[in-house]
Scaffold this active site. Structure first.
Site, PDB file in Angstrom:
ATOM      1  N   LYS A 160       0.843  -1.199   0.000  1.00 23.22           N
ATOM      2  CA  LYS A 160       0.000   0.000   0.000  1.00 23.22           C
ATOM      3  C   LYS A 160       0.878   1.250   0.000  1.00 23.22           C
ATOM      4  CE  LYS A 160      -3.214   2.527   3.037  1.00 23.22           C
ATOM      5  NZ  LYS A 160      -3.901   2.479   4.352  1.00 23.22           N
ATOM      6  N   ASP A 171      -2.314  10.575   3.638  1.00 30.74           N
ATOM      7  CA  ASP A 171      -3.748  10.296   3.742  1.00 30.74           C
ATOM      8  C   ASP A 171      -4.424  11.362   4.588  1.00 30.74           C
ATOM      9  OD1 ASP A 171      -6.249   9.183   3.709  1.00 30.74           O
ATOM     10  OD2 ASP A 171      -5.797   7.667   5.226  1.00 30.74           O
ATOM     11  N   LYS A 227      -9.674  13.571   8.184  1.00 32.26           N
ATOM     12  CA  LYS A 227      -9.206  13.142   9.496  1.00 32.26           C
ATOM     13  C   LYS A 227      -9.079  14.359  10.422  1.00 32.26           C
ATOM     14  CE  LYS A 227      -6.174   9.326   7.969  1.00 32.26           C
ATOM     15  NZ  LYS A 227      -6.692   8.241   8.816  1.00 32.26           N
ATOM     16  N   ASP A 238       1.614   6.293   5.806  1.00 30.21           N
ATOM     17  CA  ASP A 238       0.584   5.421   5.240  1.00 30.21           C
ATOM     18  C   ASP A 238       1.079   4.679   3.998  1.00 30.21           C
ATOM     19  OD1 ASP A 238      -1.870   4.357   5.787  1.00 30.21           O
ATOM     20  OD2 ASP A 238      -3.007   5.811   4.628  1.00 30.21           O
ATOM     21  N   ASP A 291     -11.980   7.682   3.992  1.00 26.18           N
ATOM     22  CA  ASP A 291     -10.770   7.377   4.748  1.00 26.18           C
ATOM     23  C   ASP A 291     -10.471   5.882   4.739  1.00 26.18           C
ATOM     24  OD1 ASP A 291      -8.541   8.006   6.213  1.00 26.18           O
ATOM     25  OD2 ASP A 291      -9.568   8.089   8.144  1.00 26.18           O
ATOM     26  N   GLU A 310      -9.457   4.272   2.105  1.00 31.04           N
ATOM     27  CA  GLU A 310      -8.931   4.276   0.734  1.00 31.04           C
ATOM     28  C   GLU A 310      -7.950   3.154   0.453  1.00 31.04           C
ATOM     29  OE1 GLU A 310      -5.559   5.202   2.835  1.00 31.04           O
ATOM     30  OE2 GLU A 310      -7.564   6.005   3.187  1.00 31.04           O
ATOM     31  N   ARG A 349      -7.929  -0.052   1.140  1.00 30.43           N
ATOM     32  CA  ARG A 349      -8.497  -1.295   0.610  1.00 30.43           C
ATOM     33  C   ARG A 349      -8.904  -1.127  -0.859  1.00 30.43           C
ATOM     34  NH1 ARG A 349     -12.804  -1.264   5.224  1.00 30.43           N
ATOM     35  NH2 ARG A 349     -10.982  -0.231   6.116  1.00 30.43           N
TER      36      ARG A 349
END
Length: 379
Positions: free
Chosen positions: A229, A234, A241, A252, A311, A313, A315
């Site tokens: 990933k 993010d 967030k 991230d 949030d 994102e 997956r």
């Protein structure tokens, strides 16, 4: 940063590794001045406890590090490596009747203790203690492991203003060049033509174009595919967030960093595999083109996904990358990601969560992890 052992040196300072139960007998082998000095320093051979022994002119002529008792060694990794940070500058040679696994662990830990993220530092690195590779360790393999670890740490520590999707691509391309791998990248609107719509949807709001980076190495053996990933930052997207939760979101892309580092380690060790590395690299930004809660997206696999929270994102980008990776039918495919906070709630910060629908693979993973927590040999 080169995390390497010192060259063999006939003048290396002997570093004696001693257990609490063996301390008294060992002290009897020391000259009286050394024995008196070590005793006066309160040395009890606790795990990682060190004493440097000077001569009459103040030069360090020997050192001792505590191995700790069996319980301390069982619950703490890299305890002997504390000596790297506490001993004076110099080149040391580890001495002591250490088991293979403890000697390997001490050597690797010493290398890792030398890691510094100094890209933005204005002052020169302070001189440090260096270690000659102990007899019996695979120095090249341990240095390769430390180099892979340093690569992952450097990528994760770099702030998002200096590590966007393009810079992550450049890091992988550099790795490919070093090891003779091939690397291709699908970027921006080309993601739609390549049927990678979820990667495009998550990254399209950022001025830094989303991309799928695809590296391949090896031409024989089982297929091993690594997917990481690569969300370089993010914000949470339109489901923004809170500020406190956004502060560390440069990390991230830690899944991608881990996959890249593992790929480096595999190539350096020349595993007989056909390795593939897939990294969806995106920035989950807020702009007029951002994907929205309530949007229904269609994945590479043809499944539709309703977005309830932007949030979530990771997956999405992984879904496309995993579908692409599965098309080659690899014998093993491993996906690395920074997971939802629920994993930390369930297992705490020290235990990584993993999931597989292959019970045999799960058992091997757990058993191998338990074994390698006591041993650090990489062969």
């Amino acid at each position: 940063m080169a995390l390497t052992f010192a060259a063999p040196d006939a003048g290396a300072i002997p570093l004696h590794a001693v257990t609490p139960e063996g301390l008294e007998d060992w002290l009897t082998t020391r000259p009286d001045p050394q024995r008196g000095w070590i005793t006066a320093q309160g040395f009890r051979a606790r795990l990682g406890q060190t004493v440097a022994v000077p001569d009459a002119q103040g030069r360090i002529i020997a050192a001792v590090v505590g191995r700790g008792d069996a319980a301390a060694r069982a619950r703490t990794r890299f305890g002997l490596a504390r000596a790297a940070a506490t001993l004076p500058e110099g080149t040391y040679a580890l001495i002591g009747d250490l088991p293979d696994d403890e000697r390997d662990e001490a050597a690797l830990g010493w290398l890792l203790a030398g890691y510094r993220f100094d890209r933005y530092a204005r002052r020169a690195e302070a001189p440090r203690a260096r270690l000659v590779a102990p007899d019996g360790v695979d120095a090249a393999a341990l240095q390769s492991l430390a180099a892979a670890e340093a690569l992952a740490r450097d990528l994760i520590n770099t702030p998002a203003n200096d590590l966007g999707p393009a810079e992550l691509q450049a890091a992988i391309e550099g790795l490919a060049a070093d090891f003779g791998a091939t690397c291709t990248t699908t970027e921006g609107e080309a993601l739609l033509a390549a049927n990678l719509p979820l990667i495009h949807a998550v990254g399209r709001a950022s001025p830094r174009a989303p991309r799928l980076i695809d590296m391949a190495w090896g031409d024989s053996g089982p297929r091993l595919t690594l997917v990481g990933k690569g969300v370089v930052f993010d914000t949470g997207g339109l489901n923004l967030k809170p500020g406190a939760s956004m502060g560390l979101m440069k990390k991230d892309m830690g899944g991608a960093a881990t996959a890249i580092a593992l790929a480096r380690l595999i190539m350096a060790a020349r595993w007989p595999v056909r390795l593939r590395l897939l990294v969806p690299a995106v920035e989950n930004a807020v702009a007029g083109g951002a994907f929205r809660p309530g949007d229904i997206l269609t994945s590479r696999k043809g499944l539709t996904i309703e977005v309830n929270n932007t949030d979530a994102e990771g997956r999405l980008v992984l879904a496309d990358a995993l579908a692409l990776g599965a098309e080659d039918a690899p014998e093993v495919m491993v996906s690395f990601a920074t997971l939802t906070g629920a994993a930390r709630v369930a297992l705490g910060p020290e235990l990584p969560a993993f999931f597989t629908d292959d019970a045999a693979l799960a058992e091997v993973t757990v058993a191998t992890g338990a074994r390698l927590s006591k041993r650090v040999r990489v062969r």
